[in-house]
Design a protein around this motif. Structure first.
Motif, PDB file in Angstrom:
ATOM      1  N   TRP A 204       0.848  -1.192   0.000  1.00  0.00           N
ATOM      2  CA  TRP A 204       0.000   0.000   0.000  1.00  0.00           C
ATOM      3  C   TRP A 204       0.882   1.241   0.000  1.00  0.00           C
ATOM      4  O   TRP A 204       2.033   1.194   0.406  1.00  0.00           O
ATOM      5  CB  TRP A 204      -0.907   0.028   1.241  1.00  0.00           C
ATOM      6  CG  TRP A 204      -1.887  -1.107   1.283  1.00  0.00           C
ATOM      7  CD1 TRP A 204      -1.599  -2.429   1.449  1.00  0.00           C
ATOM      8  CD2 TRP A 204      -3.309  -1.022   1.137  1.00  0.00           C
ATOM      9  NE1 TRP A 204      -2.755  -3.179   1.413  1.00  0.00           N
ATOM     10  CE2 TRP A 204      -3.815  -2.342   1.234  1.00  0.00           C
ATOM     11  CE3 TRP A 204      -4.210   0.033   0.948  1.00  0.00           C
ATOM     12  CZ2 TRP A 204      -5.178  -2.638   1.136  1.00  0.00           C
ATOM     13  CZ3 TRP A 204      -5.565  -0.252   0.862  1.00  0.00           C
ATOM     14  CH2 TRP A 204      -6.041  -1.584   0.943  1.00  0.00           C
ATOM     15  N   THR A 205       0.302   2.344  -0.470  1.00  0.00           N
ATOM     16  CA  THR A 205       1.037   3.609  -0.459  1.00  0.00           C
ATOM     17  C   THR A 205       0.370   4.546   0.540  1.00  0.00           C
ATOM     18  O   THR A 205      -0.863   4.620   0.598  1.00  0.00           O
ATOM     19  CB  THR A 205       1.002   4.259  -1.869  1.00  0.00           C
ATOM     20  OG1 THR A 205       1.447   3.276  -2.804  1.00  0.00           O
ATOM     21  CG2 THR A 205       1.912   5.474  -1.934  1.00  0.00           C
ATOM     22  N   VAL A 206       1.203   5.237   1.326  1.00  0.00           N
ATOM     23  CA  VAL A 206       0.651   6.177   2.318  1.00  0.00           C
ATOM     24  C   VAL A 206       0.171   7.426   1.581  1.00  0.00           C
ATOM     25  O   VAL A 206       0.959   8.081   0.899  1.00  0.00           O
ATOM     26  CB  VAL A 206       1.727   6.563   3.361  1.00  0.00           C
ATOM     27  CG1 VAL A 206       1.166   7.552   4.362  1.00  0.00           C
ATOM     28  CG2 VAL A 206       2.257   5.319   4.062  1.00  0.00           C
ATOM     29  N   SER A 207      -1.138   7.751   1.696  1.00  0.00           N
ATOM     30  CA  SER A 207      -1.618   8.934   0.968  1.00  0.00           C
ATOM     31  C   SER A 207      -1.793  10.155   1.868  1.00  0.00           C
ATOM     32  O   SER A 207      -1.636  11.279   1.424  1.00  0.00           O
ATOM     33  CB  SER A 207      -2.900   8.623   0.183  1.00  0.00           C
ATOM     34  OG  SER A 207      -3.887   8.145   1.051  1.00  0.00           O
ATOM     35  N   THR A 208      -2.130   9.934   3.162  1.00  0.00           N
ATOM     36  CA  THR A 208      -2.133  11.084   4.080  1.00  0.00           C
ATOM     37  C   THR A 208      -1.579  10.627   5.426  1.00  0.00           C
ATOM     38  O   THR A 208      -1.743   9.465   5.810  1.00  0.00           O
ATOM     39  CB  THR A 208      -3.560  11.644   4.346  1.00  0.00           C
ATOM     40  OG1 THR A 208      -4.259  10.704   5.176  1.00  0.00           O
ATOM     41  CG2 THR A 208      -4.350  11.898   3.086  1.00  0.00           C
ATOM     42  N   VAL A 209      -0.895  11.543   6.134  1.00  0.00           N
ATOM     43  CA  VAL A 209      -0.453  11.222   7.503  1.00  0.00           C
ATOM     44  C   VAL A 209      -0.905  12.334   8.439  1.00  0.00           C
ATOM     45  O   VAL A 209      -0.913  13.514   8.058  1.00  0.00           O
ATOM     46  CB  VAL A 209       1.083  11.064   7.621  1.00  0.00           C
ATOM     47  CG1 VAL A 209       1.570   9.844   6.875  1.00  0.00           C
ATOM     48  CG2 VAL A 209       1.815  12.297   7.120  1.00  0.00           C
ATOM     49  N   GLU A 210      -1.273  11.958   9.636  1.00  0.00           N
ATOM     50  CA  GLU A 210      -1.707  12.930  10.644  1.00  0.00           C
ATOM     51  C   GLU A 210      -0.450  13.503  11.315  1.00  0.00           C
ATOM     52  O   GLU A 210       0.521  12.795  11.542  1.00  0.00           O
ATOM     53  CB  GLU A 210      -2.593  12.193  11.667  1.00  0.00           C
ATOM     54  CG  GLU A 210      -3.197  13.058  12.739  1.00  0.00           C
ATOM     55  CD  GLU A 210      -4.067  14.196  12.190  1.00  0.00           C
ATOM     56  OE1 GLU A 210      -3.494  15.278  11.976  1.00  0.00           O
ATOM     57  OE2 GLU A 210      -5.267  13.990  11.977  1.00  0.00           O
ATOM     58  N   LYS A 211      -0.468  14.810  11.606  1.00  0.00           N
ATOM     59  CA  LYS A 211       0.706  15.399  12.265  1.00  0.00           C
ATOM     60  C   LYS A 211       0.727  15.024  13.749  1.00  0.00           C
ATOM     61  O   LYS A 211      -0.254  14.522  14.286  1.00  0.00           O
ATOM     62  CB  LYS A 211       0.710  16.922  12.085  1.00  0.00           C
ATOM     63  CG  LYS A 211      -0.548  17.618  12.589  1.00  0.00           C
ATOM     64  CD  LYS A 211      -0.476  19.108  12.277  1.00  0.00           C
ATOM     65  CE  LYS A 211      -1.579  19.890  12.975  1.00  0.00           C
ATOM     66  NZ  LYS A 211      -2.944  19.394  12.689  1.00  0.00           N
ATOM     67  N   ALA A 212       1.859  15.255  14.392  1.00  0.00           N
ATOM     68  CA  ALA A 212       1.996  14.912  15.812  1.00  0.00           C
ATOM     69  C   ALA A 212       0.938  15.639  16.638  1.00  0.00           C
ATOM     70  O   ALA A 212       0.581  16.791  16.342  1.00  0.00           O
ATOM     71  CB  ALA A 212       3.395  15.284  16.303  1.00  0.00           C
ATOM     72  N   GLY A 213       0.432  14.978  17.671  1.00  0.00           N
ATOM     73  CA  GLY A 213      -0.600  15.602  18.505  1.00  0.00           C
ATOM     74  C   GLY A 213      -1.238  14.569  19.409  1.00  0.00           C
ATOM     75  O   GLY A 213      -0.840  13.406  19.414  1.00  0.00           O
ATOM     76  N   SER A 214      -2.239  15.006  20.190  1.00  0.00           N
ATOM     77  CA  SER A 214      -2.932  14.062  21.084  1.00  0.00           C
ATOM     78  C   SER A 214      -4.264  13.640  20.481  1.00  0.00           C
ATOM     79  O   SER A 214      -5.080  14.494  20.147  1.00  0.00           O
ATOM     80  CB  SER A 214      -3.180  14.738  22.441  1.00  0.00           C
ATOM     81  OG  SER A 214      -1.944  14.954  23.072  1.00  0.00           O
ATOM     82  N   TYR A 215      -4.441  12.352  20.335  1.00  0.00           N
ATOM     83  CA  TYR A 215      -5.665  11.839  19.715  1.00  0.00           C
ATOM     84  C   TYR A 215      -6.166  10.615  20.467  1.00  0.00           C
ATOM     85  O   TYR A 215      -5.395   9.949  21.150  1.00  0.00           O
ATOM     86  CB  TYR A 215      -5.404  11.414  18.252  1.00  0.00           C
ATOM     87  CG  TYR A 215      -4.685  12.452  17.435  1.00  0.00           C
ATOM     88  CD1 TYR A 215      -5.336  13.620  17.033  1.00  0.00           C
ATOM     89  CD2 TYR A 215      -3.358  12.269  17.064  1.00  0.00           C
ATOM     90  CE1 TYR A 215      -4.672  14.581  16.284  1.00  0.00           C
ATOM     91  CE2 TYR A 215      -2.684  13.227  16.317  1.00  0.00           C
ATOM     92  CZ  TYR A 215      -3.345  14.391  15.926  1.00  0.00           C
ATOM     93  OH  TYR A 215      -2.687  15.336  15.195  1.00  0.00           O
ATOM     94  N   ASN A 216      -7.480  10.316  20.297  1.00  0.00           N
ATOM     95  CA  ASN A 216      -7.960   9.057  20.866  1.00  0.00           C
ATOM     96  C   ASN A 216      -7.700   7.928  19.865  1.00  0.00           C
ATOM     97  O   ASN A 216      -7.297   8.186  18.728  1.00  0.00           O
ATOM     98  CB  ASN A 216      -9.438   9.163  21.267  1.00  0.00           C
ATOM     99  CG  ASN A 216     -10.347   9.270  20.054  1.00  0.00           C
ATOM    100  OD1 ASN A 216      -9.923   9.065  18.913  1.00  0.00           O
ATOM    101  ND2 ASN A 216     -11.598   9.589  20.289  1.00  0.00           N
ATOM    102  N   ILE A 217      -7.935   6.668  20.306  1.00  0.00           N
ATOM    103  CA  ILE A 217      -7.493   5.550  19.473  1.00  0.00           C
ATOM    104  C   ILE A 217      -8.316   5.359  18.193  1.00  0.00           C
ATOM    105  O   ILE A 217      -7.886   4.660  17.294  1.00  0.00           O
ATOM    106  CB  ILE A 217      -7.458   4.224  20.275  1.00  0.00           C
ATOM    107  CG1 ILE A 217      -8.813   3.909  20.909  1.00  0.00           C
ATOM    108  CG2 ILE A 217      -6.374   4.232  21.330  1.00  0.00           C
ATOM    109  CD1 ILE A 217      -8.845   2.561  21.595  1.00  0.00           C
ATOM    110  N   GLU A 218      -9.504   6.024  18.115  1.00  0.00           N
ATOM    111  CA  GLU A 218     -10.296   5.868  16.886  1.00  0.00           C
ATOM    112  C   GLU A 218      -9.920   6.892  15.823  1.00  0.00           C
ATOM    113  O   GLU A 218     -10.367   6.803  14.683  1.00  0.00           O
ATOM    114  CB  GLU A 218     -11.782   6.049  17.211  1.00  0.00           C
ATOM    115  CG  GLU A 218     -12.409   4.839  17.829  1.00  0.00           C
ATOM    116  CD  GLU A 218     -13.883   5.090  18.127  1.00  0.00           C
ATOM    117  OE1 GLU A 218     -14.720   4.413  17.529  1.00  0.00           O
ATOM    118  OE2 GLU A 218     -14.191   5.975  18.943  1.00  0.00           O
ATOM    119  N   HIS A 219      -9.090   7.849  16.197  1.00  0.00           N
ATOM    120  CA  HIS A 219      -8.700   8.926  15.281  1.00  0.00           C
ATOM    121  C   HIS A 219      -7.891   8.347  14.113  1.00  0.00           C
ATOM    122  O   HIS A 219      -6.988   7.539  14.315  1.00  0.00           O
ATOM    123  CB  HIS A 219      -7.868   9.956  16.049  1.00  0.00           C
ATOM    124  CG  HIS A 219      -7.543  11.169  15.252  1.00  0.00           C
ATOM    125  ND1 HIS A 219      -8.386  12.255  15.188  1.00  0.00           N
ATOM    126  CD2 HIS A 219      -6.485  11.466  14.463  1.00  0.00           C
ATOM    127  CE1 HIS A 219      -7.849  13.170  14.405  1.00  0.00           C
ATOM    128  NE2 HIS A 219      -6.694  12.719  13.953  1.00  0.00           N
TER     129      HIS A 219
END
Length: 579
Positions: free
Chosen positions: A163-178
């Protein structure tokens, strides 16, 4: 996969086994819910024949009757994998017991299932993958801190191909469903990656490059094990033993001092008292590695003998799946299953209800292959990024009356790499750990020179033979050389095989110290020059020497006292030879 409202009807009830008639598609190991009033009781499909399925109910099945509705979910019995598993206590179906108790009080009500992980809690996320990266199942997308570890968030294990990574979330605080990343395959399908994924417990996680031969010892700091009956990282071992042989203390010692990153205890079907002991003591055991408590890097799966039998089987598989998950992060996981006999009894009970042709002692004929496939999930693997991780499995067996010839022990011995047989006679004689030095064996390589081990084993065997003989002819009927062989065997037993788990120094002997002390012990064992004019002289000499060594075991290594004590030992050995 989920069929909206795929229902069947109960046509037979036998204890906690239901026979259900259905007219759609039902698969083996699928989860279903038997509906009784307001309650939905979790079940698993254990056999499908034509348009009937046999289900085991993971709950007390009282009140279920013919005609009741059963809903099939189309999903296999699975666990949630994500940050927040460590320090927790779950039942065999991964319900968090503390939360359950808050919800329902001391008596767990049936049909109550809670999410295993906390969906509100936010974790500090750091991305690792970049847009455009090619990834496969098990590759790391990002990390969150969990206790002392970097918990790796991985490409879901179920994804096939590249698979190819198409978007990545930036560093931060998130819950596990994010959603922390979105992936795309060649066909343009996209997949969301969150911090949590589900995995069916009866399917091994195999998102790694290759399985390796376990070679390196997992140092447990218990001398008998590391020197004589070693356990390899990624290996398997079993500890059969009767009640009161010290299984629990040995388990605690191994959990605390073994070179494992994550410890998972599966208490399946032990009596409630023993499980309570684990729950009460385990959280307070000091972790010598971090100075905090051991619970910080442990997970307990607990299913007491009073809980439904069927959930015992689930707890063994749940535990091993969690161990494999932490192995995928490049960690060494240790799974202690206590006791696999109770799990086998659950299988026997179900097999009887399914009216299968019984094998030995009414255990199912496929008992051996089930036990083998459980232990086969141990192993040392090389992961996608070249690092290694391991799952080491130690199962305790509680054979009725301490009889090692029974089917569960025998089936286990065929597949494990080391056998640490606990003996009643040793524990009655207060010789702990009560691992029998002549019955036990290991296929793994020791940390000590093989020739020395062979010589020490030989000395134990000779000493034991003379001891048995002396029970018949008495001490006076034994010649002095045989008597010295007996004293040497006892000396080795007392100064090396026995260990005080509750002492700060003696409780854990590292690899270097084991090698060092063992060499010194062998100087005594292989000494041919001992001359005594009477048995009394020989006995008192060995008793004094034994005491010097035992005191030495209690002194911190490399301290001045340690060196001084060694001088006393050397003088004692030399003194006798010259006398």
């Amino acid at each position: 996969m989920h069929h909206e409202g795929n229902y069947g009807a109960v046509v037979g009830v036998n204890g906690n086994m239901l026979t259900v008639e259905f007219d759609t598609l039902v698969t083996q190991n699928e989860v279903a819910y038997a509906i009784i009033g307001e309650d939905r009781l979790k079940c698993e499909v254990i056999r499908v024949r034509n348009n009937r399925a046999d289900l085991q109910v993971f709950e007390d099945a009282r009140g279920l009757k013919i005609g009741d509705k059963v809903e099939f979910t189309g999903e296999l019995l699975s666990v949630e994998l994500g940050p927040g598993l460590l320090t927790r206590v779950f039942d065999g179906l991964q319900n968090p017991l503390n939360d359950l108790a808050e919800k329902s009080g001391f008596f767990l009500q049936r049909g109550l299932y809670l999410p295993a992980l906390n969906y509100e809690k936010e974790w500090k996320y750091t991305p690792v993958a970049n847009v455009g990266d090619s990834v496969v199942a098990g590759d790391v997308i990002g990390t969150v801190p969990e206790g002392i570890f970097d918990h790796k968030i991985m490409v879901p294990f179920e994804l096939q191909g590249t698979w190819t990574v198409s978007t990545v979330e930036k560093a931060g605080s998130y819950n596990i469903e994010h959603v922390v990343a979105v992936l795309e395959d060649e066909r343009g399908n996209s997949a969301n990656v969150t911090m949590v994924q589900n995995w069916p417990v009866k399917v091994p996680i195999n998102a790694y490059r290759e399985k390796l031969m376990p070679k390196e010892s997992m140092i447990t700091q218990t001398r008998t094990i590391d020197t004589f009956f070693p356990v390899a990282k990624g290996g398997t071992f079993c500890t059969p033993g009767p009640f009161g042989a010290g299984k629990t203390v040995l388990q605690h010692a191994i959990s605390r001092f073994a070179e494992a990153d994550v410890v998972i205890i599966a208490a399946c079907g032990e009596r409630a008292g023993e499980v309570v002991e684990i729950l009460r003591e385990f959280p307070h055991l000091d972790d010598p590695r971090t100075g905090k408590t051991l619970m910080d890097r442990s997970i307990i799966i607990c299913n007491t003998s009073s809980m439904p039998v069927a959930a015992r089987e689930a707890s063994v598989y749940t535990a091993v799946t969690l161990a494999e998950y932490y192995r995928q992060m490049g960690l060494n996981a240790l799974l202690l299953a206590d006791s696999t006999s109770r799990w086998a009894q659950a299988l026997r009970e179900m097999s009887g209800r399914l009216e299968e042709i019984p094998g030995e002692e009414a255990f199912p004929a496929y008992l051996e292959s089930l036990i083998a496939s459980f232990y086969e999930r141990a192993g040392l693997v090389r992961l996608n990024d070249g690092s290694t991780g391991s799952v080491t499995i130690g199962g305790s067996v509680s054979p009725a009356g301490g009889n090692f010839e029974e089917p569960v022990t025998q089936a286990t011995l065929k597949v494990v790499g080391a056998f640490l047989g606990l003996s009643r006679e040793r524990s009655d004689a207060r010789r702990y750990p009560a691992i029998h030095p002549l019955d036990s064996w290991s296929k793994y390589k020791s940390i000590v020179d093989e020739k020395d081990i062979a010589a020490a084993r030989n000395a134990l065997r000779n000493g034991n033979e003379v001891g048995q003989m002396m029970k018949v002819v008495g001490e006076e009927g034994t010649n002095i050389n045989d008597f010295i062989a007996y004293l040497k065997g006892e000396f080795l037993d007392y100064v090396y095989l026995q260990q005080n788990t509750f002492d700060e120094v003696d409780g854990a002997t590292n690899e270097e110290r084991q090698n060092y002390v063992f060499k010194k012990v062998m100087e005594v064992m292989e000494n041919k020059n001992f001359k005594f004019d009477s048995k009394d002289a020989a006995r008192s000499y060995f008793l004094e020497l034994r005491q010097l060594f035992i005191d030495w075991n209690y002194i911190a290594q490399k301290s001045d006292d340690f060196i001084a004590q060694e001088k006393l030992i050397d003088q004692k050995i030399m003194g006798c030879v010259n006398a």
